[in-house]
Design a protein around this motif. Structure first.
Motif, short mmCIF file in Angstrom:
data_model
loop_
_atom_site.label_atom_id
_atom_site.label_comp_id
_atom_site.label_asym_id
_atom_site.label_seq_id
_atom_site.Cartn_x
_atom_site.Cartn_y
_atom_site.Cartn_z
N TYR A 182 0.83 -1.21 0.00
CA TYR A 182 0.00 0.00 0.00
C TYR A 182 0.86 1.26 0.00
O TYR A 182 0.54 2.26 -0.66
CB TYR A 182 -0.93 0.01 1.21
CG TYR A 182 -2.07 -0.97 1.10
CD1 TYR A 182 -3.05 -0.83 0.10
CD2 TYR A 182 -2.19 -2.04 1.98
CE1 TYR A 182 -4.10 -1.72 -0.01
CE2 TYR A 182 -3.24 -2.95 1.87
CZ TYR A 182 -4.19 -2.79 0.87
OH TYR A 182 -5.22 -3.68 0.75
N ILE A 183 1.96 1.22 0.75
CA ILE A 183 2.86 2.38 0.79
C ILE A 183 3.46 2.61 -0.59
O ILE A 183 3.51 3.74 -1.09
CB ILE A 183 3.97 2.16 1.83
CG1 ILE A 183 3.37 2.14 3.24
CG2 ILE A 183 5.02 3.27 1.73
CD1 ILE A 183 4.37 1.83 4.33
N ARG A 184 3.92 1.54 -1.22
CA ARG A 184 4.53 1.66 -2.54
C ARG A 184 3.51 2.13 -3.57
O ARG A 184 3.81 2.94 -4.45
CB ARG A 184 5.14 0.33 -2.95
CG ARG A 184 6.32 -0.08 -2.09
CD ARG A 184 6.69 -1.53 -2.26
NE ARG A 184 7.24 -1.82 -3.57
CZ ARG A 184 7.56 -3.04 -3.98
NH1 ARG A 184 7.36 -4.08 -3.17
NH2 ARG A 184 8.06 -3.24 -5.17
N LEU A 185 2.26 1.63 -3.44
CA LEU A 185 1.20 2.05 -4.35
C LEU A 185 0.87 3.54 -4.16
O LEU A 185 0.67 4.28 -5.13
CB LEU A 185 -0.06 1.20 -4.12
CG LEU A 185 -1.26 1.53 -5.03
CD1 LEU A 185 -0.89 1.33 -6.49
CD2 LEU A 185 -2.46 0.67 -4.64
N THR A 186 0.85 3.97 -2.90
CA THR A 186 0.58 5.38 -2.61
C THR A 186 1.65 6.28 -3.20
O THR A 186 1.36 7.32 -3.79
CB THR A 186 0.51 5.61 -1.08
OG1 THR A 186 -0.55 4.82 -0.54
CG2 THR A 186 0.26 7.08 -0.76
N LEU A 187 2.90 5.85 -3.05
CA LEU A 187 4.00 6.62 -3.60
C LEU A 187 3.91 6.71 -5.12
O LEU A 187 4.20 7.75 -5.72
CB LEU A 187 5.34 6.00 -3.19
CG LEU A 187 5.71 6.13 -1.71
CD1 LEU A 187 7.03 5.42 -1.43
CD2 LEU A 187 5.81 7.59 -1.30
N PHE A 188 3.48 5.63 -5.74
CA PHE A 188 3.36 5.62 -7.20
C PHE A 188 2.22 6.55 -7.65
O PHE A 188 2.35 7.24 -8.66
CB PHE A 188 3.12 4.21 -7.72
CG PHE A 188 3.16 4.12 -9.22
CD1 PHE A 188 4.38 4.12 -9.89
CD2 PHE A 188 1.99 4.06 -9.96
CE1 PHE A 188 4.43 4.04 -11.27
CE2 PHE A 188 2.03 4.00 -11.34
CZ PHE A 188 3.26 3.99 -12.01
N VAL A 189 1.13 6.55 -6.88
CA VAL A 189 0.01 7.44 -7.20
C VAL A 189 0.46 8.90 -7.08
O VAL A 189 0.12 9.74 -7.93
CB VAL A 189 -1.19 7.17 -6.27
CG1 VAL A 189 -2.26 8.26 -6.44
CG2 VAL A 189 -1.79 5.81 -6.56
N VAL A 190 1.24 9.20 -6.04
CA VAL A 190 1.78 10.56 -5.88
C VAL A 190 2.70 10.90 -7.06
O VAL A 190 2.68 12.02 -7.58
CB VAL A 190 2.53 10.70 -4.55
CG1 VAL A 190 3.18 12.09 -4.45
CG2 VAL A 190 1.59 10.48 -3.38
N PHE A 191 3.47 9.91 -7.49
CA PHE A 191 4.35 10.10 -8.65
C PHE A 191 3.54 10.46 -9.89
O PHE A 191 3.91 11.36 -10.65
CB PHE A 191 5.16 8.82 -8.89
CG PHE A 191 6.01 8.85 -10.13
CD1 PHE A 191 7.05 9.75 -10.27
CD2 PHE A 191 5.77 7.97 -11.18
CE1 PHE A 191 7.84 9.78 -11.42
CE2 PHE A 191 6.55 7.98 -12.32
CZ PHE A 191 7.58 8.90 -12.45
#
Length: 372
Positions: free
Chosen positions: A4-13
């Protein structure tokens, strides 16, 4: 949880990628499409060139003749010798004999009253006999004898402010490349904003405005307590969607030497970046969003590669943004004589966002106590 953290970071990207595309396409396309007029205009409005100089004897001797020899029928050059203790007085007196259009204003040091550049410029503006004022610095050299003519020609209709461009000389080395690229990007930002009706700053090395505008808005009174800002704060407070235009013909470029050490650069940028907090709120938000989104774009792109989270997609977005940059910047870089830097765009752009973020923090938290 890690997923979820990695997915959130990708969404922010993805979000910062979209913001960066917006800046590229919406903000910068007007400058890319801007037509530079090569025909030399016929204009005769009287012009007063105003220069503030403190301990600039060498630069005055080297650069001032190029300004005094401008091919223009009616202009004067007002040099304010601001408390200099070098040979500036002698240099100016010698030039005065050769060039009668030179007017010298001298400020002497006072034990209880410390002057600054804004005070010196105010005296220079008061001493100027003409309504239309053109500003530069003693360490600047015009690209041609038509600098005054082309800048003066932009005073048409309701125009009260003309924004010019002042690049640094190319000398080699990474520091010089970064300084020149930051200056280029800054120019693209403020020139584009002016074309889009939202001018927010200008550069005092190549700037023009009217005496009426200066005195109608009480000059630098609103920010006289701040050492810098004689150029960008003045434009930020007085520019409108109708009274500001630009001039970027190569004849009008004002060249100067970039700092050659990080220490001298640090002192210069500390002084310049400290005034950003006094910009209008909308301009602060625009600049902050660009800086933050650019920094996050590169940081999160690196995270996607390091942690191998959608690396192919992340690399595709990076390349797509790079292609859009080249398509939009290519014409602009050519207009501003900076095509040599476009091939190093990914590296220079990456360092640029680190550079402005660092000096933005320095300017916010470190106080400057002298202008020179």
């Amino acid at each position: 949880m890690e997923t979820y953290i990695r997915l959130t970071l990708f969404v922010v990207f993805l979000l910062v990628f979209i913001v960066q595309l917006y800046y590229l396409i919406s903000n910068y396309k007007s400058l890319s499409a801007y037509k530079v007029t090569n025909e030399l205009p016929e204009v005769t409005i009287p012009i007063s060139v105003v220069i503030s100089a403190r301990n600039e004897s060498k630069n005055l001797a080297e650069n001032l003749p190029y300004i005094l020899q401008q091919d223009y029928p009616d202009f004067e050059v007002v040099v304010v010798n601001d408390c200099s203790y070098d040979d500036s007085e002698d240099v100016l007196k010698a030039l005065k004999i050769q060039y009668p259009q030179l007017k010298i204003v001298t400020i002497t040091e006072h034990d209880r009253f410390k002057t600054g550049k804004k005070f010196a410029l105010t005296l220079g503006i008061k001493a100027a006999k003409n309504e239309h004022l053109l500003f530069t610095d003693a360490d600047c050299k015009p690209a041609s004898q038509h600098w005054v003519a082309r800048m003066a020609a932009r005073f048409t209709g309701d125009t009260q402010i003309v924004l010019g461009y002042s690049p640094y000389y190319k000398t080699g080395g990474f520091l010089n490349a970064i300084i020149r690229f930051e200056t280029l990007k800054t120019a693209i930002n403020y020139l584009s904003a002016a074309l889009n009706g939202g001018a927010y700053m200008g550069i005092g090395r190549n700037l023009a405005y009217t005496k009426t505008l200066f005195f109608a808005n009480k000059g630098f009174a609103a920010h006289m307590h701040v050492l810098s800002g004689d150029d960008d704060l003045f434009v930020n407070q007085n520019a409108t969607s109708t009274n500001t235009t630009i001039e970027i013909h190569p004849d009008t470029f004002m060249y100067t030497d970039a700092k050659s050490s990080f220490g001298s650069l640090f002192r210069q940028k500390k002084r310049h970046m400290g005034v950003g907090k006094l910009y209008k709120a909308g301009h602060r938000r625009m600049l902050s969003l660009d800086a933050l989104s650019g920094l996050l774009f590169y940081a999160l792109f690196i995270c996607c590669l390091v942690y191998y989270f959608e690396p192919i997609l992340a690399l595709g977005l990076f390349v797509f943004r790079w292609i859009i940059q080249i398509l939009i910047y290519r014409k602009t870089f050519k207009k501003l004589n900076a095509m040599s830097q476009i091939w190093y765009l990914p590296i220079l752009d990456f360092v640029y966002y680190i550079y402005i973020s660092f000096f933005g923090l320095v300017g916010t938290f470190v106080k400057t106590t002298q202008w020179k």
